[in-house]
Design an enzyme around this catalytic site. Structure first.
Site, short mmCIF file in Angstrom:
data_model
loop_
_atom_site.label_atom_id
_atom_site.label_comp_id
_atom_site.label_asym_id
_atom_site.label_seq_id
_atom_site.Cartn_x
_atom_site.Cartn_y
_atom_site.Cartn_z
N HIS A 1 -26.23 -1.39 -25.90
CA HIS A 1 -27.40 -0.61 -25.51
C HIS A 1 -28.38 -0.57 -26.69
CE1 HIS A 1 -26.12 1.15 -21.64
NE2 HIS A 1 -24.91 0.94 -22.12
N GLU B 1 -31.27 0.53 -26.73
CA GLU B 1 -32.01 1.81 -26.69
C GLU B 1 -31.20 2.97 -27.24
OE1 GLU B 1 -30.39 0.44 -24.28
OE2 GLU B 1 -29.66 1.90 -22.83
N CYS C 1 -26.63 -3.95 -20.58
CA CYS C 1 -25.30 -3.50 -20.14
C CYS C 1 -24.97 -4.06 -18.75
CB CYS C 1 -25.19 -1.97 -20.22
SG CYS C 1 -23.47 -1.40 -20.14
#
Lengths: 210, 252
Positions: free
Chosen positions: A185, A187, A83
């Site tokens: 993202h 994650e 990001c």
């Protein structure tokens, strides 16, 4: 057995824990750190980031971590920017024109067109460039979670590992040798994101076993 | 294409999910972590946890819930309810929440929105607006579950919080909340025209058709629902299949 040691750069901004947790979930020995020596000695480094470009760059500088982060992204170790952590690799951003980026990848970060609702918030598809290592073995179509209003425009498009479309076509992932970065993202992108992080952990492993 | 998000909402009281969550194949229907995992597996795009804990003693409990969810669930989630200050936001974000939502706190002190956005970025500051129809037309912002009128016009308030830095609006129709009569589509349209940030529709979902209306007619970026998912009436997967069949872009 523990996996490779991955330093997740902690410079005090927002939610950096999710990157650490996702890597740990993949059995990597990942830890948040704000110690430049831990970043220097790690097998690989992850630079997350949320919020505004200028605030992130300034926080990285005032935490005294710019040098160690720059070194990690230029000395051949696997490196992953996420990001704003991706955006910081570029020379600068129109979001905070007065603040210089790390300047590791040539290009600038610009605002997405105002013809769409900003921020782009949610799941969008990644058009993976053939041969990209970070995009290997991802499910198709590849849905990933994005939260951003600005996106990078690399000068050299051969570094682009994946494209996304929102208002305009933009570089959603870049890959230059061991330096990988994603606007989305991983994650927070469920199974597809974990697969991508696992590609990163795999790249760290294979470098260590060569 | 950016997908429309399907977002189950969980009310949490002192660390336990309440409002009668009841579906099969789950050991403990009150455990927020277990439910979050279940919704993630069903294809939820995001989760919202509303902390409805009344007692301040139990407030730390929510931080632990957030930490546990962040360890095991790899989709984004928002925490609202007990978030009153920038310090509250910091704790939740550090614990692993991706976004925090301000509701009454923003009404009492709009500057909290600006301060939160400056500190953490607009992308993680959600403003929850509870709106009720006025007899003379338009909508008024209400707080405390609809009991307290604020005198604020909902459209003007939405514009104001976006100018202060809100990155998303969680828009609940208090006329529809709990009625299972569908979202207030006119409200969604009015706020959607007034602001450029994504809007999550909330309040009133009783059928899958209502979700479709929120996206197609209401133009919502996110579709929040509670009871249709909690009671096993529909899975998130069924909701997405229904939407996809009607050409709404969803993540399968």
């Amino acid at each position: 057995m523990t996996g490779p040691r991955i330093a997740v750069v902690d410079y005090g901004i927002g939610n950096l824990r999710s990157a650490e947790k996702a890597l740990q979930h993949l059995n990597a020995d990942a830890a948040l750190t704000s110690d430049p020596r831990a970043i220097e000695s790690a097998d690989a480094v992850v630079l997350p980031g949320v919020g505004a470009f200028g605030a992130c760059m300034q926080a990285l500088r005032s935490a005294g971590l710019e040098g160690a982060t720059k070194a990690a992204a230029t000395d051949g170790r696997p490196f992953l920017g996420i990001c704003i952590g991706m955006q910081m690799l570029f020379a600068g951003s129109d979001e905070s024109p007065e603040v210089a980026g790390l300047g590791i990848i040539a290009g600038r970060v610009t605002l997405l067109p105002r013809t769409v609702r900003l921020p782009q918030m949610g799941w969008n598809t990644l058009d993976v460039v053939a041969g990209s290592r970070l995009g290997a073995d991802l499910p198709e179509p590849t849905w990933l979670y994005f939260v951003h209003s600005y996106a990078p425009e690399p000068d050299d498009q051969s570094v682009v590992a994946g494209w996304c479309d929102y208002g305009r076509r933009f570089a959603a992932a870049v890959e230059r040798g061991p330096v990988w970065a994603t606007q989305f993202h991983p994650e927070k992108s469920g199974a597809a994101g974990l697969r991508m992080l696992s590609n990163f952990v795999g790249a760290v492993d294979s470098r260590l076993t060569v | 294409m950016l997908a429309v998000r399907v977002i189950p909402c969980l009310d949490v009281d002192a660390g336990r999910v309440v409002k009668g969550v009841n579906f099969l194949g789950i050991r403990d229907a009150g455990d927020p972590v277990e439910l979050a995992i279940r919704y993630d597996a069903e294809g939820a795009d995001e989760l919202v946890f509303l902390d409805i804990t009344a007692s301040s003693d139990a407030r730390d409990t929510m931080v632990h819930v957030v930490e546990q969810v962040a360890e095991q669930v790899f989709i984004p989630f928002t925490v609202g309810g007990g978030v009153r200050t920038v310090e509250d936001a910091r704790r939740m974000l550090r614990a692993g929440a991706d976004k925090v939502s301000f509701n009454t706190a923003a009404v009492n002190d709009p500057e909290v929105v600006r301060a939160g956005a400056q500190e953490y970025g607009a992308q993680c500051i959600v403003v929850a607006i509870d709106a009720r129809r006025r007899t003379e037309g338009g909508w008024e912002v209400v707080t405390h579950g609809g009991r307290t009128p604020t005198g604020l016009d909902a459209i003007a308030w939405a514009e104001r919080v976006c100018a202060l830095g809100a990155g998303e609006i969680l828009l609940t129709s208090m006329d529809r909340d709990g009625t299972r009569a569908g979202y207030d589509i006119a409200l969604l349209q009015a706020i959607g025209e007034a602001v450029d940030v994504p809007i999550i529709a909330s309040g009133g979902v009783g059928t899958l058709e209502h979700l479709y209306d929120g996206a197609a007619a209401g133009g919502a970026s996110g579709l929040l629902a509670a009871s249709i998912f909690h009671f096993g009436q529909h899975t998130v997967h069924e909701a997405k299949t229904f939407l996809a069949e009607r050409r709404v872009v969803v993540r399968p």
